[in-house]
Design a protein around this motif. Sequence first.
Motif, PDB file in Angstrom:
ATOM      1  N   UNK A  57      -0.699  -6.690 -21.630  1.00 14.20           N
ATOM      2  CA  UNK A  57      -0.861  -6.334 -20.219  1.00 14.20           C
ATOM      3  C   UNK A  57       0.506  -6.200 -19.544  1.00 14.20           C
ATOM      4  N   UNK A  80       0.841  -1.213   0.000  1.00 11.94           N
ATOM      5  CA  UNK A  80       0.000   0.000   0.000  1.00 11.94           C
ATOM      6  C   UNK A  80       0.866   1.249   0.000  1.00 11.94           C
ATOM      7  N   UNK A 136       3.806   5.977  -5.366  1.00 14.91           N
ATOM      8  CA  UNK A 136       4.037   5.898  -6.818  1.00 14.91           C
ATOM      9  C   UNK A 136       5.301   5.127  -7.194  1.00 14.91           C
ATOM     10  N   UNK A 163       4.059  10.896 -12.510  1.00 17.31           N
ATOM     11  CA  UNK A 163       2.598  11.065 -12.494  1.00 17.31           C
ATOM     12  C   UNK A 163       2.170  11.873 -11.269  1.00 17.31           C
ATOM     13  N   UNK A 208      -5.369   4.159 -15.232  1.00 16.53           N
ATOM     14  CA  UNK A 208      -4.028   4.049 -15.796  1.00 16.53           C
ATOM     15  C   UNK A 208      -3.840   5.049 -16.931  1.00 16.53           C
ATOM     16  N   UNK A 214      -9.923   0.388 -14.232  1.00 22.24           N
ATOM     17  CA  UNK A 214      -8.469   0.258 -14.294  1.00 22.24           C
ATOM     18  C   UNK A 214      -7.925   1.033 -15.487  1.00 22.24           C
ATOM     19  N   UNK A 265      -1.285  -5.939  -7.076  1.00 21.04           N
ATOM     20  CA  UNK A 265      -2.351  -6.948  -7.068  1.00 21.04           C
ATOM     21  C   UNK A 265      -1.770  -8.310  -7.429  1.00 21.04           C
ATOM     22  N   UNK A 325       2.395   1.701  -3.481  1.00 17.29           N
ATOM     23  CA  UNK A 325       1.521   2.214  -4.541  1.00 17.29           C
ATOM     24  C   UNK A 325       1.136   3.674  -4.278  1.00 17.29           C
ATOM     25  N   UNK A 326       0.951   4.045  -3.026  1.00 18.82           N
ATOM     26  CA  UNK A 326       0.613   5.454  -2.774  1.00 18.82           C
ATOM     27  C   UNK A 326       1.834   6.354  -2.984  1.00 18.82           C
ATOM     28  N   UNK A 366      -8.542   1.349  -4.799  1.00 23.21           N
ATOM     29  CA  UNK A 366      -8.350   0.770  -6.139  1.00 23.21           C
ATOM     30  C   UNK A 366      -7.621  -0.573  -6.017  1.00 23.21           C
ATOM     31  N   UNK A 367      -6.588  -0.594  -5.181  1.00 24.78           N
ATOM     32  CA  UNK A 367      -5.849  -1.833  -4.928  1.00 24.78           C
ATOM     33  C   UNK A 367      -6.797  -2.915  -4.416  1.00 24.78           C
ATOM     34  N   UNK A 384       5.102   1.238 -14.733  1.00 25.46           N
ATOM     35  CA  UNK A 384       6.078   1.256 -13.651  1.00 25.46           C
ATOM     36  C   UNK A 384       7.124   2.343 -13.890  1.00 25.46           C
ATOM     37  N   UNK A 386       5.191   1.715  -7.269  1.00 26.42           N
ATOM     38  CA  UNK A 386       4.727   0.424  -7.785  1.00 26.42           C
ATOM     39  C   UNK A 386       3.325   0.609  -8.383  1.00 26.42           C
ATOM     40  N   UNK A 387       3.112   0.102  -9.622  1.00 27.36           N
ATOM     41  CA  UNK A 387       1.749   0.200 -10.171  1.00 27.36           C
ATOM     42  C   UNK A 387       0.778  -0.685  -9.382  1.00 27.36           C
ATOM     43  N   UNK A 388      -0.452  -0.243  -9.280  1.00 23.15           N
ATOM     44  CA  UNK A 388      -1.465  -0.993  -8.547  1.00 23.15           C
ATOM     45  C   UNK A 388      -1.600  -2.421  -9.084  1.00 23.15           C
ATOM     46  N   UNK A 420      -4.373   9.094  -1.841  1.00 23.45           N
ATOM     47  CA  UNK A 420      -3.885   7.867  -1.213  1.00 23.45           C
ATOM     48  C   UNK A 420      -5.031   6.901  -0.927  1.00 23.45           C
ATOM     49  N   UNK A 436       0.494  -4.302 -10.508  1.00 19.80           N
ATOM     50  CA  UNK A 436       1.632  -5.129 -10.111  1.00 19.80           C
ATOM     51  C   UNK A 436       1.485  -5.558  -8.646  1.00 19.80           C
ATOM     52  N   UNK A 493      -6.175   5.317  -4.133  1.00 19.24           N
ATOM     53  CA  UNK A 493      -5.246   4.286  -4.612  1.00 19.24           C
ATOM     54  C   UNK A 493      -5.413   2.998  -3.811  1.00 19.24           C
ATOM     55  N   UNK A 494      -5.529   3.140  -2.484  1.00 14.61           N
ATOM     56  CA  UNK A 494      -5.703   1.946  -1.647  1.00 14.61           C
ATOM     57  C   UNK A 494      -7.009   1.232  -1.986  1.00 14.61           C
ATOM     58  N   UNK A 529      -9.337  -4.034  -7.032  1.00 10.68           N
ATOM     59  CA  UNK A 529      -8.683  -4.810  -8.094  1.00 10.68           C
ATOM     60  C   UNK A 529      -8.418  -6.233  -7.629  1.00 10.68           C
ATOM     61  N   UNK A 578       2.141  -2.792 -18.037  1.00 10.78           N
ATOM     62  CA  UNK A 578       2.504  -2.671 -16.629  1.00 10.78           C
ATOM     63  C   UNK A 578       3.949  -2.194 -16.473  1.00 10.78           C
ATOM     64  N   UNK A 586       5.564   5.969 -13.614  1.00 12.07           N
ATOM     65  CA  UNK A 586       4.928   6.320 -12.331  1.00 12.07           C
ATOM     66  C   UNK A 586       5.548   7.523 -11.615  1.00 12.07           C
TER      67      UNK A 586
END
Lengths: 333, 333
Positions: B38, A305, A311, B52, B138, B134, A319, A308-309, B278-279, B46, A313-315, B272, A317, B275-276, B282, B42, B49
Amino acid sequence: KDRSTLSITDYVKGIRNGDRSILAKAITLIESRNSNHFKMSQQILKEILPFTGNSMRIGITGVPGAGKSTFIERFGTELCNKGRKVAVLAIDPTSTISKGSILGDKTRMENLSREPNAFIRPSPTNGALGGVHRKTRETILLCEAAGFDTIFVETVGVGQNEVVVRTMVDLLMMLTITGAGDELQGMKKGMMELCDMVLVTKADGSNKQKAIETKSQYNKFLHLLKPVTRGWIAKAFTCSAVTGEGIPMVWKVIQKFFTVVDNNGYLMERRNEQTKEWLRSSIMEQLEHSFFQNKEVMLRLPLLESKVTALSLPVSTAVEQLLELYFHEIKKI
Amino acid sequence: KDRSTLSITDYVKGIRNGDRSILAKAITLIESRNSNHFKMSQQILKEILPFTGNSMRIGITGVPGAGKSTFIERFGTELCNKGRKVAVLAIDPTSTISKGSILGDKTRMENLSREPNAFIRPSPTNGALGGVHRKTRETILLCEAAGFDTIFVETVGVGQNEVVVRTMVDLLMMLTITGAGDELQGMKKGMMELCDMVLVTKADGSNKQKAIETKSQYNKFLHLLKPVTRGWIAKAFTCSAVTGEGIPMVWKVIQKFFTVVDNNGYLMERRNEQTKEWLRSSIMEQLEHSFFQNKEVMLRLPLLESKVTALSLPVSTAVEQLLELYFHEIKKI
């Protein structure tokens, strides 16, 4: 007999005999978080299943103050006088969030609770949202096996409650009052789209004329909505739990509803769909629990967590990594 | 270069250089259901990121006919003239159900699409609901890495669309017009509770006075709602995409919003949390897929479904059996 000394056979027999005290104990068993209780309750359910399904499952929703309890008290008592057996269950999915039942104490239905043909059960407390669903669904089944032919599932129409109740009843009615205000309109529209009938309550005294006008307004609006039940067009009615006016009409409409959906096959179709959806959502609930309660997942999750927050690591990845870890853990069992 | 000959480095460099053609190809890669695509996407994500997060993520919702495209066309063009880089993405979660995008063809924003500082991408088609999320999330990241500092995520405000968009933007605005009718009230209230500002569009000519009145009505109502963003009280404004009146004020309000949430830390906090969440969602989406696409589960499910609908097996027991089967299958891999 004390609950601890009751065998599965005792429970099943008691329920089948319509013993309200044993029925109440069986529901408590269903509501328990103890895994032995769970196993026992599942065994009881399995044995009573063939005797379920023979009731009218009726959902009752409406904003606080719409007169739900007063209506159920009066309507339920009249149905008992007609020889029907009435169970009143309350579902309060928000209680897990608000940490307190918004439905309050069901024991305020004093007259109805004295009826030998009535059974009133307050809202199941604590436990996850999904847990509340399961408990209410299984409680409906127990009540049916105990001979209750009319099941009211009451909920406060706020947020998503009516959506939840819709998934477990055959008919959903919305109770409302005159002058509930334009601000409530939004809440009501969402509800109305799910309803098979609308009842404008408190249609008595100086309020009667206004209630009739409100009913007409609802009818105009209901006319525009897509029916939620095949073959049935939702309409509004007025009634008074004080004078009793309109209550016989409510019963007539309900009976007509069940005749229609019985004849066109939609009752069975809806129940089958509800059961399949219940199966599917129960699976997802169990999977979610299994995943997020897994010790290794719980240890790893905070790190991923934070990645990913931050930035780094992509979400997707994260997962992938968590699922890999989880499956690895499953294999070890 | 053709998409098939582009390496990961080519993509990353192209995106970082703000090459709109390569950006578009990278988004296509993200939208692909091919597993090699995919993996490649990814890897690209990465690498981009760290670049972003530096944009204003702005959601725009409103019923069909509220003037969303016309507003974005005008507003976006003015922002480009100010030197900002504007990306317009459309999200249409209902398209998977209705089998057709309700957002239609984004290429109708003719002026904006000719701006060298603008990038317009239509709604991702096909794929599961979660897939659409997703892809849009992205795509936002790719656009940010390509230097777009203002991202508009447009959606039609019906059903749950605005709830979905709320989870991926910093600021959500609702567009509306005068005389949208009381019947829409319900839909609007749900939207308004999630919004940071309301724009009454088409405030020009003979419609201007009415638009100002509508704005006042919205302000009265917005005042009653709990703020969805800490430290920010949602207000209504009028504007016209024809005369341009009110558009500079919209930009001022947006800038003020970002100053407030930047200073009070809520911007970062919300992102944040998004993102969490979303994680988490997913993971659940992947687990659901893994479970229901498992061959043995697919073979067994219909039988258990027929048993539970025929009342010969309790749902909870069917869940137990299916999970046991699934875990057994996982161990075999």
